[in-house]
Design a protein around this motif. Structure first.
Motif, PDB file in Angstrom:
ATOM      1  N   LYS A 274      10.141  -6.109   9.348  1.00  0.00           N
ATOM      2  CA  LYS A 274      10.752  -5.234   8.339  1.00  0.00           C
ATOM      3  C   LYS A 274      11.212  -5.954   7.081  1.00  0.00           C
ATOM      4  O   LYS A 274      11.886  -5.352   6.228  1.00  0.00           O
ATOM      5  N   THR A 275      10.907  -7.244   6.947  1.00  0.00           N
ATOM      6  CA  THR A 275      11.301  -7.957   5.736  1.00  0.00           C
ATOM      7  C   THR A 275      10.118  -8.711   5.152  1.00  0.00           C
ATOM      8  O   THR A 275       9.115  -8.969   5.820  1.00  0.00           O
ATOM      9  N   CYS A 276      10.259  -9.059   3.886  1.00  0.00           N
ATOM     10  CA  CYS A 276       9.287  -9.911   3.221  1.00  0.00           C
ATOM     11  C   CYS A 276      10.046 -10.831   2.274  1.00  0.00           C
ATOM     12  O   CYS A 276      11.205 -10.593   1.947  1.00  0.00           O
ATOM     13  N   GLY A 277       9.400 -11.883   1.830  1.00  0.00           N
ATOM     14  CA  GLY A 277      10.044 -12.868   0.961  1.00  0.00           C
ATOM     15  C   GLY A 277       9.881 -14.259   1.520  1.00  0.00           C
ATOM     16  O   GLY A 277       9.315 -14.462   2.605  1.00  0.00           O
ATOM     17  N   ASP A 278      10.385 -15.238   0.775  1.00  0.00           N
ATOM     18  CA  ASP A 278      10.194 -16.640   1.144  1.00  0.00           C
ATOM     19  C   ASP A 278      11.267 -17.177   2.089  1.00  0.00           C
ATOM     20  O   ASP A 278      11.148 -18.301   2.585  1.00  0.00           O
ATOM     21  N   ALA A 279      12.345 -16.433   2.302  1.00  0.00           N
ATOM     22  CA  ALA A 279      13.418 -16.919   3.173  1.00  0.00           C
ATOM     23  C   ALA A 279      12.893 -17.109   4.596  1.00  0.00           C
ATOM     24  O   ALA A 279      12.198 -16.249   5.139  1.00  0.00           O
ATOM     25  N   LYS A 280      13.211 -18.246   5.185  1.00  0.00           N
ATOM     26  CA  LYS A 280      12.745 -18.575   6.528  1.00  0.00           C
ATOM     27  C   LYS A 280      13.771 -18.114   7.568  1.00  0.00           C
ATOM     28  O   LYS A 280      14.979 -18.137   7.333  1.00  0.00           O
ATOM     29  N   VAL A 281      13.260 -17.700   8.726  1.00  0.00           N
ATOM     30  CA  VAL A 281      14.100 -17.288   9.844  1.00  0.00           C
ATOM     31  C   VAL A 281      14.003 -18.340  10.935  1.00  0.00           C
ATOM     32  O   VAL A 281      12.902 -18.698  11.368  1.00  0.00           O
ATOM     33  N   GLY A 282      15.140 -18.857  11.369  1.00  0.00           N
ATOM     34  CA  GLY A 282      15.173 -19.882  12.400  1.00  0.00           C
ATOM     35  C   GLY A 282      15.860 -19.390  13.657  1.00  0.00           C
ATOM     36  O   GLY A 282      16.503 -18.337  13.670  1.00  0.00           O
TER      37      GLY A 282
END
Length: 218
Positions: free
Chosen positions: A182-190
């Motif tokens: 449900k998200t987009c963009g350059d932020a990384k999920v750890g």
């Protein structure tokens, strides 16, 4: 001569921090009493006649020689509490604001269940709006009511680095799936937990893993 009114500074960080030297008489005792509660686990063990090293009380505040800190959601109570003691409060916003992260809600995305993510429900959007306006909130909904999506939407709206604490591996995976779908963009999920240690701009962490972290990891 005018009447002197004591002013108590409340520094808002991750907690509300107050200098003890600024407290009216009796205030520190009142704060300790308000934020100390019986520990249910202690009484369960004692009633079973087992020896325990569990503390009989839980303190929801911290205290040093010079300061006392209490949960941020206690601001309204503090204002009334100090008013009753003849003092007024001065709110100092001392929170840290980080550079914005690149994350957006990905409307139109096709989820794993085949459904298209079109929009938030009205009650979900109301929850996000309340959080943005008040900077803190508790969102309550039935199982399957979309609490995780509300959290995802709040992160996208605030665009600040975030850490999500969960108490099961299933919930960690659920959060990771919702962020991916449900998200987009350059932020990384750890992820911190489930055998991984990869903190990123948005980090999903199991409470069990965080409690076992050493000072070096933290």
């Amino acid at each position: 001569m005018g009447h002197f009114i004591m002013i108590v500074d409340l520094k808002v960080r991750n907690l509300i921090i107050i200098e003890k030297s600024c407290l009216p008489k009796g205030a520190l005792f009142g704060i300790r009493n308000r934020f100390t509660k019986p520990n249910p686990e202690y009484h369960i063990v004692k009633n079973a006649n087992f020896h325990t090293e569990v503390a009989p009380f839980i303190k929801y505040y911290f205290e040093t020689d010079t300061h006392v800190g209490i949960p941020r959601g206690s601001g309204t109570w503090l204002r009334h509490f100090f008013n009753e003691l003849g003092a007024e409060v001065n709110i100092i916003d001392d929170r840290v604001t980080h550079p914005q992260i690149d994350v957006e809600l990905n409307y139109g995305a096709v989820c794993a269940n085949g459904k298209i993510f079109k929009s938030l429900h009205n009650y979900q959007q109301a929850g996000v709006d309340y959080l943005i306006e008040n900077q803190q909130a508790i969102f309550e909904a039935d199982c399957g009511g979309g609490k995780t999506v509300v959290g995802v939407a709040a992160i996208c709206a605030l665009k600040q680095p975030a850490i999500i604490f969960v108490h099961t591996g299933d919930l960690a995976q659920q959060w990771a799936r919702e962020m991916a779908e449900k998200t987009c963009g350059d932020a990384k999920v750890g992820l911190v937990g489930l055998g991984q240690f990869s903190p990123r701009e948005i980090t999903i962490a199991t409470v069990q893993k965080v409690c076992r972290l050493g000072d070096k990891d933290k």
